[in-house]
Write a protein that holds these residues in place. Structure first.
Motif, PDB file in Angstrom:
ATOM      1  N   LYS A  97      50.298  45.716  -1.597  1.00  0.00           N
ATOM      2  CA  LYS A  97      50.003  47.147  -1.741  1.00  0.00           C
ATOM      3  C   LYS A  97      51.139  47.943  -2.363  1.00  0.00           C
ATOM      4  CE  LYS A  97      46.756  47.171   2.073  1.00  0.00           C
ATOM      5  NZ  LYS A  97      46.431  47.722   3.380  1.00  0.00           N
ATOM      6  N   LEU A  98      52.257  47.305  -2.614  1.00  0.00           N
ATOM      7  CA  LEU A  98      53.415  48.020  -3.146  1.00  0.00           C
ATOM      8  C   LEU A  98      53.481  47.859  -4.667  1.00  0.00           C
ATOM      9  CD1 LEU A  98      55.695  49.648  -1.840  1.00  0.00           C
ATOM     10  CD2 LEU A  98      57.043  47.584  -1.778  1.00  0.00           C
ATOM     11  N   VAL A  99      53.641  48.956  -5.365  1.00  0.00           N
ATOM     12  CA  VAL A  99      53.743  48.953  -6.827  1.00  0.00           C
ATOM     13  C   VAL A  99      55.211  48.736  -7.198  1.00  0.00           C
ATOM     14  CG1 VAL A  99      53.404  50.320  -8.932  1.00  0.00           C
ATOM     15  CG2 VAL A  99      51.742  50.452  -7.038  1.00  0.00           C
ATOM     16  N   PHE A 100      55.470  47.767  -8.051  1.00  0.00           N
ATOM     17  CA  PHE A 100      56.826  47.353  -8.381  1.00  0.00           C
ATOM     18  C   PHE A 100      57.711  48.527  -8.819  1.00  0.00           C
ATOM     19  CE2 PHE A 100      60.038  45.506 -11.303  1.00  0.00           C
ATOM     20  CZ  PHE A 100      60.681  44.682 -10.395  1.00  0.00           C
ATOM     21  N   LEU A 101      57.279  49.312  -9.809  1.00  0.00           N
ATOM     22  CA  LEU A 101      58.116  50.404 -10.303  1.00  0.00           C
ATOM     23  C   LEU A 101      58.355  51.465  -9.233  1.00  0.00           C
ATOM     24  CD1 LEU A 101      56.957  50.848 -13.999  1.00  0.00           C
ATOM     25  CD2 LEU A 101      59.100  49.905 -13.147  1.00  0.00           C
ATOM     26  N   ASP A 102      57.358  51.727  -8.393  1.00  0.00           N
ATOM     27  CA  ASP A 102      57.548  52.677  -7.292  1.00  0.00           C
ATOM     28  C   ASP A 102      58.582  52.145  -6.305  1.00  0.00           C
ATOM     29  OD1 ASP A 102      55.636  54.293  -8.447  1.00  0.00           O
ATOM     30  OD2 ASP A 102      54.027  53.662  -7.087  1.00  0.00           O
ATOM     31  N   TYR A 103      58.512  50.844  -6.032  1.00  0.00           N
ATOM     32  CA  TYR A 103      59.460  50.174  -5.137  1.00  0.00           C
ATOM     33  C   TYR A 103      60.892  50.309  -5.669  1.00  0.00           C
ATOM     34  CZ  TYR A 103      61.732  45.908  -3.182  1.00  0.00           C
ATOM     35  OH  TYR A 103      62.576  45.005  -2.602  1.00  0.00           O
ATOM     36  N   ILE A 104      61.079  49.999  -6.943  1.00  0.00           N
ATOM     37  CA  ILE A 104      62.403  50.068  -7.568  1.00  0.00           C
ATOM     38  C   ILE A 104      62.895  51.523  -7.587  1.00  0.00           C
ATOM     39  CG2 ILE A 104      63.719  49.672  -9.693  1.00  0.00           C
ATOM     40  CD1 ILE A 104      62.887  47.111  -8.121  1.00  0.00           C
ATOM     41  N   ARG A 105      62.012  52.456  -7.927  1.00  0.00           N
ATOM     42  CA  ARG A 105      62.401  53.874  -7.948  1.00  0.00           C
ATOM     43  C   ARG A 105      62.800  54.361  -6.556  1.00  0.00           C
ATOM     44  NH1 ARG A 105      57.491  54.732 -11.601  1.00  0.00           N
ATOM     45  NH2 ARG A 105      58.397  54.658 -13.674  1.00  0.00           N
ATOM     46  N   ASN A 106      62.069  53.916  -5.540  1.00  0.00           N
ATOM     47  CA  ASN A 106      62.394  54.322  -4.170  1.00  0.00           C
ATOM     48  C   ASN A 106      63.774  53.825  -3.769  1.00  0.00           C
ATOM     49  OD1 ASN A 106      61.659  55.353  -1.453  1.00  0.00           O
ATOM     50  ND2 ASN A 106      61.903  53.197  -0.941  1.00  0.00           N
TER      51      ASN A 106
END
Length: 160
Positions: free
Chosen positions: A144-153
């Motif tokens: 459920k985790l989007v890669f770019l959102d994860y990295i940005r977070n």
């Protein structure tokens, strides 16, 4: 590693060995597993092979253990062994309690739950963030985790 660990085999002849052993035993590294649950499913992790029930440490246990820590060690207290420590709903309170004992906190995390809140940023804490290497690997670990959102977070937390 504790100087009695097999990696130290043969080091007993080293003049510093006994000093290292005495130093470690008089001031040990303390690791506290506050959560054995994890929000990732890493293929290299041995946790799924562990047959014990996945759980969170109770605050009553933490409230009993924390005041004893300064009599055991002056080293940083690691809040990780198995699982993702940031899944514990009282993580910040736990870290604050350890800081109030005059001890630094070490945290190893996958970074997905890092939030740059003022309370979190004020902790006396070192963080090791283990990032997924690419989008497909992350999708396998945490669908459920989007890669770019994860990295940005993670980047947002580090920047803060």
């Amino acid at each position: 590693y504790l100087p009695t660990h097999p990696s130290f085999k043969g080091h007993a002849k080293n003049p510093h060995y006994q000093d290292d052993l005495k130093s470690y035993l008089s001031n040990p590294q303390v690791l506290i597993e506050i959560s054995s649950r994890c929000n990732f499913a890493c293929n290299y992790c041995v946790s799924p092979m562990n047959l014990r029930k996945k759980a969170m440490m109770s605050m009553s246990t933490i409230l009993k253990v924390a005041p004893e820590l300064p009599s055991i060690t002056t080293r940083a207290v690691a809040l990780h062994i198995d699982g993702e420590p940031l899944m514990h709903p009282n993580f910040v309170d736990i870290a604050k309690l350890i800081n109030q004992q005059g001890l630094h906190v070490n945290l190893a995390t996958n970074g997905s739950l890092l939030k740059p809140t003022p309370d979190m940023l004020m902790l006396d804490m070192s963080i090791l963030i283990s990032l997924s290497t690419n989008a497909q690997e992350l999708k396998n670990r945490h669908p459920k985790l989007v890669f770019l959102d994860y990295i940005r977070n993670v980047a947002r937390y580090v920047k803060a």
